[in-house]
Write an enzyme that holds these catalytic residues in place. Structure first.
Site, PDB file in Angstrom:
ATOM      1  N   THR A 184       0.865  -1.247   0.096  1.00  0.00           N
ATOM      2  CA  THR A 184       0.116  -0.107  -0.115  1.00  0.00           C
ATOM      3  C   THR A 184       0.768   1.234  -0.222  1.00  0.00           C
ATOM      4  O   THR A 184       1.815   1.319   0.774  1.00  0.00           O
ATOM      5  CB  THR A 184      -0.920   0.215   1.215  1.00  0.00           C
ATOM      6  OG1 THR A 184      -1.573  -1.273   1.287  1.00  0.00           O
ATOM      7  CG2 THR A 184      -1.801   1.164   1.300  1.00  0.00           C
ATOM      8  N   GLU A 185       0.551   2.273  -0.812  1.00  0.00           N
ATOM      9  CA  GLU A 185       1.249   3.536  -1.019  1.00  0.00           C
ATOM     10  C   GLU A 185       2.787   3.384  -1.328  1.00  0.00           C
ATOM     11  O   GLU A 185       3.358   4.202  -0.937  1.00  0.00           O
ATOM     12  CB  GLU A 185       1.142   4.303   0.487  1.00  0.00           C
ATOM     13  CG  GLU A 185      -0.220   4.267   1.041  1.00  0.00           C
ATOM     14  CD  GLU A 185      -1.399   5.073  -0.016  1.00  0.00           C
ATOM     15  OE1 GLU A 185      -1.071   5.405  -1.134  1.00  0.00           O
ATOM     16  OE2 GLU A 185      -2.365   5.177   0.571  1.00  0.00           O
ATOM     17  N   LEU A 186       3.059   2.261  -1.795  1.00  0.00           N
ATOM     18  CA  LEU A 186       4.397   1.831  -2.394  1.00  0.00           C
ATOM     19  C   LEU A 186       5.120   1.833  -0.802  1.00  0.00           C
ATOM     20  O   LEU A 186       6.507   2.110  -0.987  1.00  0.00           O
ATOM     21  CB  LEU A 186       4.975   2.615  -3.203  1.00  0.00           C
ATOM     22  CG  LEU A 186       5.604   2.020  -4.422  1.00  0.00           C
ATOM     23  CD1 LEU A 186       4.558   0.961  -5.070  1.00  0.00           C
ATOM     24  CD2 LEU A 186       5.877   3.056  -5.596  1.00  0.00           C
TER      25      LEU A 186
END
Lengths: 413, 396
Positions: free
Chosen positions: A149-151
């Protein structure tokens, strides 16, 4: 011989409605807003589907059929897939048709688009497994490459992906972790045995995702020939160009009238005009190129804001206390053995809820305001914390009322 | 500069605003003669006070201890013994002040005339007529805010309209007020400049907490400061209090102020069965008021129509977070505040309870609100004001 590796993030959260303190104990539906606001999840899905997903999917399908060399990769969160099934099944079908071309790879992620990796490893693993099962069921494929998530990435995540057999894991190609090195090569997560690390070329990615319609930008207007020229310039200094961005870039963040679809329509043919160029999926990127170096990422790096850290989700007291309030319920939820409670709780772990509470107004404020369906971070917190309080009550967890506070002065003597 | 009141002889935000603005203007080099209608013990070392009733000016004075915020007829009835009625004394005095202002303008030398609110507009117009100097009228409130749009006094409206029309420039204390001026008074938008009010944080000091015993008993304090009048929404405050107390009984609601709806508000609290939880302190000012802000957990401004609203700034400077209505000008300058539509008492109660229950929410609002209010300064207002003066003088 640069190969363009497109990865599109597709995600919509279950936004919490304006859940008031008076609803606690009475209303157990947190995500069913029916208003004309951006808290109405069905309304958002239908809107984004018609402005972005459907036209972009139709265009991609056309391009994939016309250019067998064209490839893209997607990461679709489980909560998005679920909402598409409910509110826009035809859009889900169009994603299926893309995957059926065989030129599209699907990435693994957490079903609930959460930051669970940093709060509870067992919960993280369950959400990844749920996502894997959903992708298998809907698309008939199994993700071989992972993105969090969100890198959000650090060495531990790289090792986790390696241990769990992923061929590669994605991260932001942030200067602080790369130093003098270029994001246009394949790397190895620190200590990994087999897994590769693919790093976002944030300059070229953000030229499309953020700057495309910015008229004050010296390169405006951005055209497919110009962008292809930039890609070709990597020839000799890199193997791959990782263009990672939100899929909503097409038609939602950049509206159709900016020419973004036209840009996408012409990009494959322009890139392929140079015989040295090609397109690859994330899986091909992991398999076909040599590892150039090992990258050490002790601290979490994300793709957000100017800081590239987790501060957009965990930067203030509201966010940390909301996260604590949710993850405190992990064991009671597990003990309750009730699928309704589990689902409600997991939907509250979605990272967007905490992003809406961000108070970093000044540097990155515009982006945060744009993505916030609440009128302020404070309203986001109020809805979230009251819904969480209801969940606590349903789980039989004691609900503390306010405690005697010590008067403290903020003024300087 | 023509005003109507000046601290410590003020009954509300108008005097506070004149004080803050003139101090910052003087710091930036403006020389100010400040005219009040009658001799009071008010003054400040950055300006020269001039009183319209002094014998050397004209020989006849302005009579009454007039209160500039009167709106409803009921005020006279509520406050027995004060022998004035809106529409006779006050308006008559405003007109007399205007007549005297012409005499003053003939005696004084100045470059710009700046008149605050309708009470001093006739004075400003007279001074312009006598001197030919540019006139700035500064709108701190309109008759539409004071009455909620019902029972607008035609004469007051007429004076406001005449002032704005005669002026070379109109200053509005918010975009909210500018919209009123354009919509209800037909003034061209380009003639109206928005200059938000400010506050001087260095004026405030930590004070001993007055309500330690209550706090230690686990009681929470929610504060209302302002005139108890229609415009300020005290009835919405009391109705929200009722809803809060249904869930959280350990909250006291303090109303600091006086006004024409005092009796009505008290009776409403009693009718709702929460009279023991609503405390009326009467009108407070200075350190007494600051100590109350500092003791409170939360400040609420539920105004129906608030041109600006300086009290939330005072609360934040004193370290107490605020809930303000969207129908207020101050909402334009504060981001670290909770906001609510004044009529939505359910949402107001929701916000009050959630702030009281969740210290992180309280802390965040308090800390960021306190930081934000440091940037809402009179210096910024004065600079905008000087810019306006210069543009007027350049076009003369």
């Amino acid at each position: 011989m640069p190969a363009v590796c497109f990865y599109f993030q597709v995600h919509q959260p279950y936004r919490v409605k304006r859940y008031r303190v008076f609803d606690v104990g009475h209303d157990h539906e947190y995500f069913n807003d029916e208003s004309d606001t951006d808290l109405n999840n069905g309304r958002i899905i239908r809107k984004v589907a018609s402005k972005c997903y459907q036209p972009a999917n139709a265009l991609l399908l056309e391009l994939l059929e016309r250019h067998p060399e064209f490839k893209v990769s997607f990461s679709l969160s489980g909560v998005l897939l679920e909402q598409l099934k409910q509110y826009s099944p035809e859009t889900l079908d169009s994603f299926r048709r893309l995957v059926d071309t065989g030129q599209v790879a699907i990435l693994g992620e957490t079903y609930h688009h959460s930051l669970a990796f940093f709060y509870s490893l067992p919960e993280f693993e369950q959400q990844v497994a749920l996502h894997r099962a959903a992708v298998k069921k809907i698309f008939g494929v199994t993700p071989r490459v992972f993105r969090n998530t969100e890198l959000a990435y650090n060495n531990n995540l790289g090792l986790w992906a390696d241990k769990h057999g992923y061929e590669a894991v994605l991260a932001e190609g942030w200067d602080r972790i790369l130093g003098w090195r270029s994001p246009n090569f394949v790397y190895r997560p620190k200590g990994a045995k087999r897994a590769r690390l693919l790093l976002k070329n944030y300059k070229l990615s953000d030229d499309v995702a953020f700057r495309f319609s910015e008229k004050s930008w010296s390169e405006w207007p951005l055209t497919a020939p110009k962008f292809s020229h930039w890609v070709s310039a990597v020839n000799g200094t890199g193997d791959i160009v990782n263009l990672f961005m939100d899929y909503e870039t097409f038609g939602e963040h950049q509206w159709e009238d900016t020419g973004i679809f036209n840009f996408l329509r012409h990009l494959p043919q322009e890139v392929l005009k140079n015989p040295d160029n090609s397109f690859i999926t994330v899986e091909e990127a992991a398999r076909n190129y040599p590892i150039r170096d090992e990258v050490n990422v002790p601290e979490v790096v994300t793709w957000a804001d100017t800081e590239r850290d987790l501060s957009a989700w965990t930067g203030n007291d509201l966010q940390t206390s909301a996260l604590r309030a949710v993850y405190d319920l992990e064991s009671p939820v597990a003990a309750a053995n009730d699928s309704g409670l589990l689902t409600a709780w997991r939907r509250l772990t979605t990272s967007d809820h905490f992003y809406y509470m961000c108070t970093k107004w000044f540097a990155d404020g515009d982006v945060h305001a744009y993505f916030n369906p609440y009128r302020s971070p404070y309203e986001a917190f109020i809805a979230f914390i009251n819904a969480t309080t209801d969940l606590r009550l349903r789980l039989g967890v004691d609900n503390p009322t306010f405690l005697a506070s010590q008067p403290t002065s903020i003024l300087v003597e | 500069m023509f005003g109507w009141e000046f601290p410590p002889h003020n009954s509300g935000g108008l005097g506070t605003a004149c004080f803050g603005l003139t101090r910052a203007l003087a710091r930036d080099g403006a020389t100010i003669t400040f005219v009040l209608p009658k001799k009071v013990k008010a003054g400040a070392d950055w300006l020269r006070m001039c009183f319209a009733d002094l014998p050397e000016v004209i020989g006849r004075g302005i009579a009454a201890n007039l209160y500039p915020y009167i709106t409803s007829e009921s005020y006279a009835r509520e406050r027995k013994g004060l022998p004035f009625v809106y529409g006779l004394n006050l308006i008559e005095e405003v007109r007399r002040y205007g007549a005297l202002a012409g005499e003053i303008a003939a005696l004084e030398s100045f470059d710009i005339i700046h008149a605050h609110d309708w009470l001093s507009f006739p004075a400003g117009i007279a001074a312009k007529r006598v001197s030919g100097k540019p006139l700035v009228v500064h709108v701190h409130a309109t008759e539409f805010d004071r009455t909620g749009g019902n029972g607008v006094n035609e004469e007051v409206y007429g004076i406001e309209h005449a002032g704005m029309s005669a002026a070379d420039a109109v200053v509005a204390v918010s975009q909210w007020t500018k919209n009123m001026i354009v919509r209800h008074y037909g003034i061209a938008p380009q003639k109206v400049t928005v200059i938000h009010n400010g506050i001087e944080a260095s004026d405030y000091r930590p004070l001993p907490n007055r309500l330690v015993a209550l706090k230690q008993a686990g009681e929470k304090i929610v504060l209302f400061v302002g005139r108890i009048t229609l415009q300020k929404g005290p009835d919405y405050f009391v109705r929200a209090a009722k809803r809060v107390l249904e869930l959280e009984p350990k909250v006291y609601f303090i109303i600091a102020g006086s006004g024409d709806m005092e009796g009505q508000t008290l009776r409403e609290a009693a009718a709702l069965g929460i009279a023991d939880r609503v405390i009326f302190t009467g009108f407070l000012r200075g350190p007494e008021l600051d100590a109350l802000y500092q003791s409170a957990d939360l400040y609420v401004l539920p105004s129906v129509s608030e041109p600006f609203g300086i009290t939330p700034l005072e609360s934040l400077v004193n370290g107490t977070p605020v809930i303000i209505s969207y129908q207020s000008g101050v909402a334009e300058v504060l981001r670290h505040a909770l906001k609510v539509d004044f009529w939505d008492t359910e949402e107001l109660a929701n916000q009050i309870i959630t702030v009281l229950r969740h210290p992180p929410l309280h802390r965040t609002l308090k800390q960021y609100g306190h930081e934000e209010v440091q940037k809402v300064t009179w210096t910024a207002a004065a600079q905008k004001c000087l810019g306006l003066y210069h543009s007027l003088l350049a076009s003369v």
